[in-house]
Motif scaffolding. Structure first.
Motif: not given
Length: 464
Positions: A145-159
């Motif tokens: 959830g936090v990754t999605y909000f911050q990076t646009g993807s639920q999977i880690p690794g995006r800016p």
């Protein structure tokens, strides 16, 4: 082998390079980003994102539902739940009782915005805020959830969004990072990984720089014992000289650039982080915690000081909103820590003439359920994760104050109109900064990536 001729040819750049870069930094700041021209006229110059990690309960703060109070203890109707999945933490409960908020709600400001009694200070700023009650996400657990909000993807690794902003717009300050992260100290809850402010596949100088409380706000910034400032400057100049004798290398360019910024930060960081230099009336406005570095109140005040220095993106994280149990007491404590400093930040920016070009965002990764997780007891309950509908608010640069967007059903479980997806929020943040979210891209592994992936629409009703 380096010849004397090479030294003479390059010494003007080598020994003077650092000084020259300092003198020209303000002139070239606009070219630091890949966007030589903005896509449209910006309404904001900077962003302060007050991220409330853990999932604040919208039903106890912003989304007033009298029916839940009336039906407190009754079962969640199957017609309301539909086919929606529940988390593993409450999906196997034999009883799913509805929970009405124990806190009083009323309307505030000329706009009549509904807010809970838990937010008396924020309520005074109701006419500056645009409340989005119909935010939604597919994420059902904290990490994605936090990754999605911050990076646009639920999977880690995006800016993350701050890195995208830095990549597109560059920095307006030669002595501070363009993207700064502040995490409230001594808070429990779900862990926050540094990848949340990471650059992903973007060049590394676009990653967020975390400022900590204590003697060294930035780790490894100060020179080792025995190395004075002149020696450090000479070492950087020599590194720059050696680099210019070879063909340009992007990785080395980035590394030298980071060394030079770190050198300048040795002088600028102690000044900007010295919140004790603020007058008493300002410290008092932010609340009793403002004098304690690393608290949310102190970080809000520091965010204003960073904004004054034209730091482009300032990200605050405040943990502790994950109330699966003991919500009445837990959420009171969270609001005591955050309500006054949040309102003070808006007020402080406004009275300095900065709110009109500073976008302030408040919200978490998702919301909470309208039913109780576990056993519903007298005066005590918890709420599970709920991504189907939750509340986020924005204020300041480019945002119309006193507006409420979106409606949830009378049970606070589903969105009735004006749904706003995570990608829509991201598109709107970029929009007020003058960026078309579909046109800010980076080519990686054979395809063009963007913050909003292939989704996202600007939330037009909240725009000024």
């Amino acid at each position: 082998m380096i010849t004397r001729r090479q030294v003479l040819q390059t010494s003007a750049w080598g020994f003077g390079g650092l000084a020259l870069s300092q003198m020209m930094a303000s002139q070239s700041a606009a070219s630091d980003g890949v966007l030589t021209q903005l896509h449209h006229t910006p309404k904001a110059k900077r962003v302060i994102f007050l991220f409330q990690a853990g999932g604040p309960s919208q039903l106890d703060l912003f989304d007033h539902k009298p029916l839940l109070v009336e039906k407190h203890g009754e079962q969640l109707p199957a017609s309301v739940r539909g086919e929606q999945r529940l988390t593993g933490m409450s999906g196997n409960q034999s009883s799913i009782p509805l929970v009405g908020s124990p806190f009083k709600f009323q309307q505030y400001g000329q706009s009549g915005t509904w807010m809970s009694e838990l937010l008396p200070h924020t309520a005074k700023m109701a006419d500056e805020i645009s409340v989005i009650r119909s935010a939604h996400t597919e994420a059902i657990n904290h990490g994605p959830g936090v990754t999605y909000f911050q990076t646009g993807s639920q999977i880690p690794g995006r800016p993350c969004i701050g890195s995208w902003m830095s990549y597109g717009l560059g920095s307006e300050n030669e002595n501070l990072p363009g993207f700064v992260v502040l995490v409230t100290k001594e808070k429990g809850g779900q862990p926050l990984a540094a990848r949340l402010w990471g650059n992903g596949f973007l060049p590394s100088h676009h990653q967020g720089v975390q400022f900590r409380s204590g003697g060294d706000p930035v780790l490894y910034l100060n020179s080792p014992e025995g190395i004075d400032r002149t020696s450090r400057e000479n070492a950087l100049a020599s590194l720059d000289q050696l680099h210019r004798m070879q063909s340009s290398d992007a990785l080395i360019d980035t590394r030298i650039r980071q060394y030079e910024l770190a050198f300048r930060m040795q002088a600028s960081i102690p000044v900007v982080t010295n919140i004790a230099s603020e007058p008493d009336h300002v410290l008092d406005m932010y609340g009793p915690d403002a004098r304690n570095p690393g608290t949310f109140a102190a970080n809000c005040l520091l965010a204003r000081r960073l904004a004054e220095q034209n730091v482009r993106f300032i990200q605050l994280y405040h943990q502790g909103w994950d109330h699966h149990g003991g919500l009445p007491g837990g959420i009171k404590k969270q609001c005591q820590e955050t309500d006054q400093p949040t309102a003070a930040l808006l007020q402080d920016l406004k009275q300095r003439g900065m709110l009109e070009d500073t976008l302030v965002i408040w919200g978490g990764e998702f919301g909470r359920t309208n039913y109780c997780q576990g056993k519903l007891g007298p005066g005590n309950f918890g709420r599970d994760h709920h991504g189907r509908c939750f509340t986020v608010w924005m204020a300041g640069g480019g945002i119309k104050g006193g507006v409420t967007v979106g409606t949830t059903d009378e049970y606070g479980f589903n969105i009735v109109d004006q749904p706003v997806h995570i990608h829509d929020l991201q598109a709107t943040i970029l929009h007020v900064m003058g960026i078309d979210h579909e046109r800010l891209t980076f080519r990686h592994q054979g395809r063009a990536f963007r913050l909003t992936d292939v989704h996202g629409h600007v939330v037009q009703p909240i725009l000024a």
